[in-house]
Design a protein around this motif. Structure first.
Motif, PDB file in Angstrom:
ATOM      1  N   ALA A  22       7.266  78.515  84.453  1.00 59.30           N
ATOM      2  CA  ALA A  22       8.590  77.959  84.741  1.00 59.30           C
ATOM      3  C   ALA A  22       9.024  78.271  86.176  1.00 59.30           C
ATOM      4  O   ALA A  22       9.855  77.587  86.747  1.00 59.30           O
ATOM      5  CB  ALA A  22       9.611  78.507  83.758  1.00 59.30           C
ATOM      6  N   ILE A  61      14.400  76.351  80.205  1.00 59.57           N
ATOM      7  CA  ILE A  61      14.983  75.214  80.905  1.00 59.57           C
ATOM      8  C   ILE A  61      16.470  75.093  80.583  1.00 59.57           C
ATOM      9  O   ILE A  61      17.302  74.898  81.452  1.00 59.57           O
ATOM     10  CB  ILE A  61      14.229  73.921  80.525  1.00 59.57           C
ATOM     11  CG1 ILE A  61      12.851  73.944  81.161  1.00 59.57           C
ATOM     12  CG2 ILE A  61      14.999  72.674  80.992  1.00 59.57           C
ATOM     13  CD1 ILE A  61      11.918  72.881  80.641  1.00 59.57           C
ATOM     14  N   ARG A  99      18.653  77.413  82.559  1.00 57.11           N
ATOM     15  CA  ARG A  99      18.800  76.998  83.964  1.00 57.11           C
ATOM     16  C   ARG A  99      19.556  75.697  84.070  1.00 57.11           C
ATOM     17  O   ARG A  99      19.991  75.254  85.119  1.00 57.11           O
ATOM     18  CB  ARG A  99      17.426  76.799  84.565  1.00 57.11           C
ATOM     19  CG  ARG A  99      16.739  78.090  84.844  1.00 57.11           C
ATOM     20  CD  ARG A  99      15.404  77.806  85.355  1.00 57.11           C
ATOM     21  NE  ARG A  99      14.698  79.041  85.306  1.00 57.11           N
ATOM     22  CZ  ARG A  99      13.418  79.116  85.305  1.00 57.11           C
ATOM     23  NH1 ARG A  99      12.682  78.025  85.352  1.00 57.11           N
ATOM     24  NH2 ARG A  99      12.865  80.279  85.279  1.00 57.11           N
ATOM     25  N   TYR A 123      15.608  70.117  83.400  1.00 54.89           N
ATOM     26  CA  TYR A 123      14.268  69.842  82.880  1.00 54.89           C
ATOM     27  C   TYR A 123      13.730  68.587  83.540  1.00 54.89           C
ATOM     28  O   TYR A 123      14.481  67.724  84.008  1.00 54.89           O
ATOM     29  CB  TYR A 123      14.279  69.735  81.354  1.00 54.89           C
ATOM     30  CG  TYR A 123      15.082  68.581  80.800  1.00 54.89           C
ATOM     31  CD1 TYR A 123      16.401  68.730  80.456  1.00 54.89           C
ATOM     32  CD2 TYR A 123      14.473  67.332  80.632  1.00 54.89           C
ATOM     33  CE1 TYR A 123      17.130  67.664  79.964  1.00 54.89           C
ATOM     34  CE2 TYR A 123      15.191  66.273  80.125  1.00 54.89           C
ATOM     35  CZ  TYR A 123      16.526  66.437  79.785  1.00 54.89           C
ATOM     36  OH  TYR A 123      17.237  65.396  79.315  1.00 54.89           O
ATOM     37  N   ILE A 129       5.166  71.309  84.712  1.00 51.13           N
ATOM     38  CA  ILE A 129       6.590  71.670  84.760  1.00 51.13           C
ATOM     39  C   ILE A 129       7.082  71.549  86.206  1.00 51.13           C
ATOM     40  O   ILE A 129       6.521  72.199  87.097  1.00 51.13           O
ATOM     41  CB  ILE A 129       6.809  73.103  84.263  1.00 51.13           C
ATOM     42  CG1 ILE A 129       6.178  73.265  82.865  1.00 51.13           C
ATOM     43  CG2 ILE A 129       8.290  73.463  84.235  1.00 51.13           C
ATOM     44  CD1 ILE A 129       6.031  74.699  82.453  1.00 51.13           C
ATOM     45  N   SER A 143      10.286  72.148  88.476  1.00 44.87           N
ATOM     46  CA  SER A 143      11.594  72.819  88.393  1.00 44.87           C
ATOM     47  C   SER A 143      12.229  72.922  89.782  1.00 44.87           C
ATOM     48  O   SER A 143      11.520  73.042  90.790  1.00 44.87           O
ATOM     49  CB  SER A 143      11.444  74.192  87.739  1.00 44.87           C
ATOM     50  OG  SER A 143      10.440  74.907  88.395  1.00 44.87           O
TER      51      SER A 143
END
Ligand SMILES: Nc1ncnc2c1ncn2[C@@H]1O[C@H](COP(=O)(O)OP(=O)(O)OP(=O)(O)O)[C@@H](O)[C@H]1O
Length: 601
Positions: free
Chosen positions: A84, A126, A129, A132, A180, A182
């Motif tokens: 992540a 996700i 935070r 996504y 992922i 981010s």
């Protein structure tokens, strides 16, 4: 966390259709787990700290009671968190067929696997935070359920087949990959070095590898066999890639990512700053590779050799020594008995001889007594036979005529041999070839030949003259032998007295000799039996000795044969081992991978 983390998971025994619901267990060897160390022990090895066990250390070792959740927490969670944050991550489930790879990655309803737990965590992160990103495929996933649904689609494409080792064996590697993307969130990451515009892209691979398999064990044929070959080939390439990566520096040379689809797909996750975890799954039934089998056999041979050289050979030596001693003892015993037997036989023979002699004497004396009675009635002189010789007693009569006279021992005074043709006794009638003895000088009568009282009235010279037809022998011209002392005759040659008492004594003696003879015969028989028993015992001991020697010879031959086979394959193993050692030396990343035997890749 290290870049590559290696853990071992031992799954619980699985009931099989062939075992009718019973748990399959290995009655040969067992795995023991202690902290992060796993060792393979023989059933005879009661000491857990024994040096004989094969022992390996890993970053983690999970026993059969460990759940997927525990493994995830200790091993995988960090990778997910790092993914992540922009780090690539890969989790492999690696192991023999049916050792629990799919179970580890997918889990069950009660015990969700790594993939499920990872997805949940990713979306939890996700959500924390608040951002996504859509997946690489045009599928946009925004929660766990969506991913799980996608996985189901993937599962439907997954190729599964039945083998002898697993009813639902994965016939392909399954890679669950999440890319992922981010972006930093100023609110959630205050003071962080990246801005909200920067996008971090990381790839997370959760891989359920198909199992390495021994074709002989899985019984794969046709399509399964082809699959098995491809599976093994791609696993071999994965092993080569990891080996090359482990070399480090310039020595590593070309890394063969392109040799298999698996390594091509995983390329970004294997090198660089990727974090990798390998969960090696282990089945307690021990489906071993050839190399592992070889290693185990080598260990067993070494143990056997030690046994043979040490304790076992000592026991055998002692056994043989004992048997030899016993044989020697029985041999001596037999010889001793044989000597005793011989001695007894001699004695028996002597006694037998003596008894026969005595019997003869008794017989002859009986004759004497009988003849004496006859003589008393008809006055016929008797020749007495004493054992081996004939003794003739010439007794002077009062009128100067001699006659044959039977005698008792006390009467023996002198004897002389007359010519053998004349061994005829005078009779009351005139006989041809008979003779008359006459003494010419009566004044020199030998005092050694006293006249028997019985003879006084026996006959006279005239009668002898008449009977012998005038043939007169002058007694004084005959040579007289010296008188014999009674005790100078050896007792064995002494004739028994004519009395009834003497006869009875001889009878008793003969009877006691007879009894003695029987006793000795019995003793002889017993000794002979004992001898033959000892001989049999000796034979059986010799046979046992020969069998023991043969056993030992067979064992030694076995060991030699196996040792030869090892020597042949040993060279190959050694070169692989040396190579691996060099690679390990240069390896900077994992310390756990160092303990893996080379064949496990
Ligand atoms: N930790 C565990 N607890 C309970 N059952 C397990 C565990 N691990 C594996 N099993 C069971 O063992 C059997 C074989 O496991 P699995 O199919 O996961 O093996 P695999 O290594 O994936 O085999 P293959 O390489 O042939 O696909 C399955 O029935 C599975 O449910």
């Amino acid at each position: 966390m290290e870049k590559i983390c290696v853990a071992v998971r031992v799954r619980p025994p699985v009931p099989t259709s062939s075992s009718d619901g019973e748990w399959q267990t290995s009655n040969e060897r067992c795995w023991r787990i202690e902290d992060n160390r796993i060792s393979l022990h023989s059933p005879f090895d009661s000491n857990p700290a024994s040096n004989n066990a094969l022992s390996f250390a890993f970053d983690h070792v999970f026993d059969r009671s460990s759940s997927n959740g525990r493994i995830y927490g200790l091993l995988i969670k960090d990778i997910i968190t790092a993914a992540a944050r922009g780090f690539n991550g890969t989790v492999f489930a690696y192991g023999q067929t049916s050792s629990g790879k799919t179970y580890t990655m997918n889990g069950s309803e009660d015990d969700p696997g790594i993939i499920h737990l990872a997805i949940k965590d990713i979306f939890k992160n996700i959500q924390m935070r608040g951002i996504y990103v859509a997946g690489l495929r045009e599928e946009i996933v925004s929660n766990t359920e969506q991913v799980l649904n996608l996985i189901k689609v993937g599962e439907a494409n997954r190729h599964v087949g039945q083998t002898n080792a697993n009813v639902r064996s994965s016939r392909s590697h399954t890679i669950f990959r999440m890319v992922i993307e981010s972006r930093g969130n100023d609110a959630s990451c205050p003071g962080k070095s990246f801005t909200a515009d920067a996008v971090r892209v990381s790839v997370l691979n959760l891989v359920d590898l198909a199992g390495s398999e021994r074709i002989a064990k899985t019984g794969a044929e046709g399509e399964r066999l082809k699959e098995g070959k491809h599976i093994n080939k791609s696993l071999l390439t994965l092993g080569n890639v990891i080996n090359k990566l482990s070399d480090g520096g310039k020595q590593r040379g070309h890394i063969p990512y392109r040799d298999s689809k698996l390594t091509r797909i995983l390329q970004p996750a294997l090198g660089g700053n990727a974090k990798t975890s390998i969960i090696c799954t282990v089945a307690p039934e021990e489906i071993l590779t050839d190399a592992a089998l070889l290693k185990r056999q080598k260990l067993e041979i070494e143990q056997l050799r030690q046994q043979l050289q040490g304790h076992h050979s000592e026991v055998l030596e002692q056994e043989i020594f004992k048997l030899r001693n016993e044989m020697l003892k029985s041999e001596l015993e037999r010889e001793k008995l044989a000597m005793e037997l011989e001695e007894e036989r001699k004695l028996h023979k002597e006694r037998d001889h003596y008894t026969r002699e005595q019997q003869m004497k008794v017989d002859s004396l009986s004759n004497c007594v009988h003849s004496d009675q006859d003589r008393n009635s008809c006055q016929i002189p008797i020749v007495a036979r004493l054992d081996m010789q004939f003794v003739f007693i010439l007794v002077p009569l009062m009128q100067g005529v001699s006659t044959w006279q039977s005698f008792s021992e006390e009467r023996i005074d002198s004897h002389s041999m007359l010519h053998s043709d004349s061994f005829r006794t005078p009779s009351s009638e005139a006989q041809a070839n008979t003779f008359v003895a006459k003494r010419s000088d009566y004044s020199r009568l030998p005092d050694s030949s006293p006249l028997s009282i019985n003879f006084i009235d026996a006959t006279d010279e005239d009668l002898w003259l008449g009977l012998n037809k005038g043939c007169i022998t002058d007694l004084d011209k005959l040579q007289m032998t010296p008188g014999l002392k009674a005790n100078s005759v050896p007792s064995s040659y002494i004739s028994p007295v004519l009395s009834l008492q003497g006869k009875l004594e001889f009878g008793r003696a003969a009877e006691s000799h007879h009894k003695l003879k029987e006793v000795y015969e019995q003793r002889c028989n017993a000794l002979e039996k004992e001898c033959s028993l000892l001989r049999e015992e000796k034979d059986s001991l010799a046979q046992a000795l020969a069998e023991e020697t043969q056993k030992r010879k067979d064992l030694e031959e076995d060991i030699q044969r196996i040792a030869l086979a090892f020597a042949r394959r040993g060279g190959l193993l050694k070169s692989v081992h040396d190579k691996f050692k060099i690679k390990l030396k240069n390896l900077t990343i994992p310390h756990a991978i160092q303990v893996l035997p080379p064949q496990e890749y």
